[in-house]
Design a protein around this motif. Structure first.
Motif, PDB file in Angstrom:
ATOM      1  N   UNK A  58       0.741  -1.149   0.106  1.00 60.04           N
ATOM      2  CA  UNK A  58      -0.086  -0.082  -0.107  1.00 60.04           C
ATOM      3  C   UNK A  58       0.916   1.246  -0.055  1.00 60.04           C
ATOM      4  N   UNK A  59       1.081   1.769  -1.370  1.00 60.70           N
ATOM      5  CA  UNK A  59       2.184   2.892  -1.241  1.00 60.70           C
ATOM      6  C   UNK A  59       3.405   2.271  -1.056  1.00 60.70           C
ATOM      7  N   UNK A  60       3.728   3.123  -0.017  1.00 61.45           N
ATOM      8  CA  UNK A  60       5.296   2.720   0.346  1.00 61.45           C
ATOM      9  C   UNK A  60       5.357   1.690   1.659  1.00 61.45           C
ATOM     10  N   UNK A  61       4.069   1.262   2.210  1.00 60.16           N
ATOM     11  CA  UNK A  61       3.935   0.346   3.160  1.00 60.16           C
ATOM     12  C   UNK A  61       3.727  -1.125   2.925  1.00 60.16           C
ATOM     13  N   UNK A  62       4.510  -1.954   3.326  1.00 57.74           N
ATOM     14  CA  UNK A  62       4.211  -3.247   3.300  1.00 57.74           C
ATOM     15  C   UNK A  62       3.264  -4.190   4.271  1.00 57.74           C
ATOM     16  N   UNK A  63       2.062  -4.425   4.048  1.00 58.54           N
ATOM     17  CA  UNK A  63       1.067  -4.710   4.866  1.00 58.54           C
ATOM     18  C   UNK A  63       0.870  -6.267   4.808  1.00 58.54           C
ATOM     19  N   UNK A  64       1.089  -6.952   6.207  1.00 58.22           N
ATOM     20  CA  UNK A  64       0.937  -8.214   6.304  1.00 58.22           C
ATOM     21  C   UNK A  64      -0.289  -8.667   7.154  1.00 58.22           C
ATOM     22  N   UNK A  65      -1.366  -9.225   6.667  1.00 64.82           N
ATOM     23  CA  UNK A  65      -2.576  -9.361   7.461  1.00 64.82           C
ATOM     24  C   UNK A  65      -2.520 -10.861   7.679  1.00 64.82           C
ATOM     25  N   UNK A  66      -2.443 -11.212   9.112  1.00 71.14           N
ATOM     26  CA  UNK A  66      -2.398 -12.544   9.538  1.00 71.14           C
ATOM     27  C   UNK A  66      -3.531 -12.887  10.404  1.00 71.14           C
ATOM     28  N   UNK A  67      -4.310 -14.219  10.139  1.00 72.37           N
ATOM     29  CA  UNK A  67      -5.355 -14.173  10.676  1.00 72.37           C
ATOM     30  C   UNK A  67      -5.210 -15.654  11.431  1.00 72.37           C
ATOM     31  N   UNK A  68      -5.832 -15.955  12.448  1.00 74.19           N
ATOM     32  CA  UNK A  68      -5.686 -17.292  13.044  1.00 74.19           C
ATOM     33  C   UNK A  68      -7.043 -17.757  13.215  1.00 74.19           C
ATOM     34  N   UNK A  69      -6.978 -19.040  13.775  1.00 75.30           N
ATOM     35  CA  UNK A  69      -8.255 -19.832  14.004  1.00 75.30           C
ATOM     36  C   UNK A  69      -8.702 -19.266  15.269  1.00 75.30           C
ATOM     37  N   UNK A  70      -9.769 -18.616  15.545  1.00 75.02           N
ATOM     38  CA  UNK A  70     -10.163 -17.853  16.420  1.00 75.02           C
ATOM     39  C   UNK A  70     -10.459 -18.833  17.863  1.00 75.02           C
ATOM     40  N   UNK A  71     -10.767 -20.061  17.644  1.00 78.38           N
ATOM     41  CA  UNK A  71     -10.749 -20.901  18.372  1.00 78.38           C
ATOM     42  C   UNK A  71      -9.565 -21.007  19.512  1.00 78.38           C
ATOM     43  N   UNK A  72      -8.346 -20.761  19.012  1.00 81.07           N
ATOM     44  CA  UNK A  72      -7.189 -20.792  19.390  1.00 81.07           C
ATOM     45  C   UNK A  72      -6.415 -19.725  19.689  1.00 81.07           C
ATOM     46  N   UNK A  73      -6.787 -18.590  19.128  1.00 81.61           N
ATOM     47  CA  UNK A  73      -5.973 -17.189  19.120  1.00 81.61           C
ATOM     48  C   UNK A  73      -5.976 -16.879  20.668  1.00 81.61           C
ATOM     49  N   UNK A  74      -6.929 -17.022  21.620  1.00 85.69           N
ATOM     50  CA  UNK A  74      -6.976 -16.430  23.043  1.00 85.69           C
ATOM     51  C   UNK A  74      -5.969 -17.578  23.976  1.00 85.69           C
TER      52      UNK A  74
END
Length: 297
Positions: free
Chosen positions: A157-173
């Motif tokens: 995004x422009x000069x920004x490298x964006x990394x979107x990481x998603x996890x299994x909500x059951x285990x994220x907490x």
């Protein structure tokens, strides 16, 4: 008026002026008489000739209106610095836009940011490095291999490298933020740290309670906290006893069968037999492979 016609005025009769122009083979356009002035248009390429044939002071020749082409070049000449600056700005903007100036890690798996940053750095990305240096497919695959990660999108995004990481909500907490600690004595046969830092090497002897994988990683010259994820395989040794009424091949098989483990693979075994009240006791010495892990789905 055509783009390449310049309007000129000269103090002269129309007849005298046209006669000179014709003699010099200069075409005149839109000729008009305005008091003592004779006004006409000539092509830009003939302007010097016009001034040459009307070079005497009595003619008082002058340009009344430049052609569109001459106006443009005149403006460009006056604004040369502005144009150069604008060109330089565009070049610098294009250059800056091809480099990573900032890295952002977001999504429900943002708690894995230290590990994500380590991976993309391994695969060529970094601040003030070109976007093209990043091996995006490999980096994406390695991030998807992290514990509980179900989605990863790396975009610019422009000069920004964006990394979107998603996890299994059951285990994220429920991610375990502790280090991986040995629950038995033995010799390390295998150590794999998906995230974090190995605390031991293959062949090391460990005791129960020793750390196997640290919940931190080296970033530059300092360690930063991160999720410990991985597994270890430890060769452990044990002794077991099995009572039988008599010594026989059948009872030996039963003695060995009693060693079946829920979480391990038997590597070696040997036995001795000693007399016991009412029968015999098989004393079995064996080694087995014990596996333990942390934050692996």
């Amino acid at each position: 008026m055509k783009n390449n016609l310049t309007q000129i005025s000269v103090v002269s009769t129309a007849e005298a002026a046209l006669k000179k122009l014709k003699k010099a083979e200069i075409a005149a356009y839109d000729c008009k008489k305005r008091g003592a002035e004779f006004v006409f248009n000539v092509k830009d390429k003939d302007i010097k000739k016009v001034f040459a044939i009307f070079d005497k002071p009595c003619y008082n020749v002058a340009v009344k209106q430049n052609s569109r082409v001459r106006k443009f070049f005149s403006f460009a000449k006056l604004r040369a610095g502005l144009f150069a600056g604008a060109a330089l700005f565009v070049a610098l903007a294009a250059c800056a836009n091809s480099f990573i100036l900032k890295i952002e890690v977001g999504g429900s798996g943002s708690y894995l940011e230290p590990d994500v940053r380590r991976i993309i750095a391994d695969e060529g990305a970094g601040e003030f490095k070109p976007f093209s240096a990043l091996n995006k497919p490999v980096a994406t695959g390695r991030i998807l291999a992290l514990p509980q990660v179900t989605f990863c999108n790396i975009q610019r995004k422009g000069s920004v490298l964006v990394v979107d990481v998603r996890v299994d909500e059951e285990h994220s907490d429920s991610a375990d933020n502790r280090a991986l600690v040995s629950d038995a004595d033995g010799i390390v046969k295998n150590i794999v740290a998906v995230c974090g830092t190995p605390a031991v090497s293959v062949g090391d002897s460990v005791k129960k309670g020793d750390t196997l994988i640290y919940a931190h990683m080296l970033s530059g010259e300092e360690y930063i906290d991160c999720l410990a994820a991985g597994y270890a395989e430890i060769e452990c040794a044990r002794t077991a006893e099995y009572f039988a009424e008599e010594e026989s091949e059948e009872n030996l098989k039963k003695a060995y069968a009693s060693l079946l483990l829920e979480d391990g693979e038997i590597l070696t075994r040997k036995h001795t037999v000693k007399p016991s009240s009412g029968g015999v006791t098989y004393v079995i010495e064996f080694t087995y492979l014990h596996k333990l892990s942390i934050n692996l789905s």
